[in-house]
Design a protein around this motif. Structure first.
Motif, mmCIF file in Angstrom:
data_model
loop_
_atom_site.group_PDB
_atom_site.id
_atom_site.type_symbol
_atom_site.label_atom_id
_atom_site.label_comp_id
_atom_site.label_asym_id
_atom_site.label_seq_id
_atom_site.Cartn_x
_atom_site.Cartn_y
_atom_site.Cartn_z
ATOM 1 N N VAL A 185 0.923 7.781 -6.001
ATOM 2 C CA VAL A 185 -0.281 8.607 -6.056
ATOM 3 C C VAL A 185 -0.060 10.017 -5.501
ATOM 4 O O VAL A 185 -0.649 10.979 -6.014
ATOM 5 N N SER B 238 -9.090 1.409 -7.122
ATOM 6 C CA SER B 238 -8.229 0.574 -6.285
ATOM 7 C C SER B 238 -8.947 -0.122 -5.132
ATOM 8 O O SER B 238 -8.576 -1.237 -4.775
ATOM 9 N N GLN C 204 -3.219 11.252 1.974
ATOM 10 C CA GLN C 204 -2.659 11.908 0.799
ATOM 11 C C GLN C 204 -3.328 13.257 0.542
ATOM 12 O O GLN C 204 -2.668 14.214 0.129
ATOM 13 N N VAL D 262 -8.991 7.413 -8.255
ATOM 14 C CA VAL D 262 -7.982 6.500 -7.696
ATOM 15 C C VAL D 262 -8.638 5.507 -6.731
ATOM 16 O O VAL D 262 -8.385 4.300 -6.803
ATOM 17 N N MET D 263 -9.484 6.002 -5.856
ATOM 18 C CA MET D 263 -10.092 5.116 -4.861
ATOM 19 C C MET D 263 -11.122 4.179 -5.504
ATOM 20 O O MET D 263 -11.190 3.004 -5.149
ATOM 21 N N PHE E 51 0.822 4.375 -2.748
ATOM 22 C CA PHE E 51 0.566 5.781 -2.441
ATOM 23 C C PHE E 51 1.785 6.675 -2.661
ATOM 24 O O PHE E 51 1.633 7.892 -2.784
ATOM 25 N N PHE F 169 -8.893 11.971 -6.516
ATOM 26 C CA PHE F 169 -9.024 11.068 -5.370
ATOM 27 C C PHE F 169 -10.127 10.040 -5.637
ATOM 28 O O PHE F 169 -9.942 8.844 -5.420
ATOM 29 N N ARG G 57 -4.784 5.830 4.242
ATOM 30 C CA ARG G 57 -3.671 6.363 3.448
ATOM 31 C C ARG G 57 -4.182 7.257 2.327
ATOM 32 O O ARG G 57 -3.562 8.265 1.980
ATOM 33 N N GLY G 58 -5.299 6.885 1.747
ATOM 34 C CA GLY G 58 -5.889 7.728 0.706
ATOM 35 C C GLY G 58 -6.240 9.106 1.239
ATOM 36 O O GLY G 58 -5.916 10.129 0.638
ATOM 37 N N HIS G 59 -6.876 9.129 2.391
ATOM 38 C CA HIS G 59 -7.249 10.412 2.996
ATOM 39 C C HIS G 59 -6.004 11.172 3.478
ATOM 40 O O HIS G 59 -5.967 12.400 3.424
ATOM 41 N N TYR H 190 0.839 -1.205 0.000
ATOM 42 C CA TYR H 190 0.000 0.000 0.000
ATOM 43 C C TYR H 190 0.875 1.255 0.000
ATOM 44 O O TYR H 190 0.564 2.237 -0.681
#
Length: 183
Positions: A31, A57, A109, A53-54, A28, A50, A105-107, A24
């Motif tokens: 990303v 994935s 970023q 990407v989310m 990122f 965002f 991790r997405g948030h 992961y």
């Protein structure tokens, strides 16, 4: 807090969890520059990037999480020997933590792309405290499953707080764009 045998079982499950987190992390790393470029273009560009990407994935992550969780006992026994099948429950719980980690991790970023490192740090500190406190409570009660559950609780806490912070940061960023001020 647990016998050496339980610690050894947990170590195997945690190594697989750690490998998952490393994958992961690599994702990122790729990303973040994309999100950072989009942040310069405005809130909607960042939000759209965002979302794409989310959307692309998360299904893959959830499928992988489910496969590992469902195959945990036979996979552990095949890879490490029959005596490591006892780590299956911990691995299943840790995979829930891994899925939450991917989402947080997405948030994260978003927060980093918008220069909200302090908020990210504070959310991480709080979730770490929740993780440690949960371990103190759950390990004596549930052993290695308690350790895994505490990790999941910490990751879910971080995911929820970073989601809230990222949403707020995007709204504030939009207000800045509308008024012409800079952060």
């Amino acid at each position: 807090m647990v016998p050496a045998v339980a610690l050894g079982l947990y170590a195997v499950a945690f190594r697989i969890f750690g490998l998952t987190l490393s994958i992961y992390g690599l994702f990122f790393i790729v990303v973040l520059p994309i999100f950072s470029r989009q942040a310069k273009s405005g809130r909607n560009a960042l939000r759209n990037s965002f979302s794409v990407v989310m959307r692309q994935s998360v299904p893959i992550v959830l499928l992988g999480t489910a496969v590992i969780a469902l195959a945990s006992k036979p996979a552990l026994e095949l890879l490490f020997g029959n005596e490591f099948g006892g780590a299956a429950t911990a691995l299943q719980i840790l995979m829930v933590a891994a899925a939450a980690n991917f989402l947080n991790r997405g948030h994260r970023q978003i927060l980093i792309a918008l220069g909200r490192n302090r908020e990210d740090f504070l959310a991480t500190a709080v979730s770490t405290a929740v993780n440690l406190g949960s371990k103190i409570i759950l390990i004596p009660m549930l052993g290695l499953a308690g350790a895994a559950a505490a990790t999941a609780i910490g990751e879910i806490t971080l995911m929820l707080s970073q989601r809230r912070l990222a949403s707020r940061a995007l709204k504030e960023h939009q207000l800045d764009e509308e008024t012409g001020s800079t952060e």
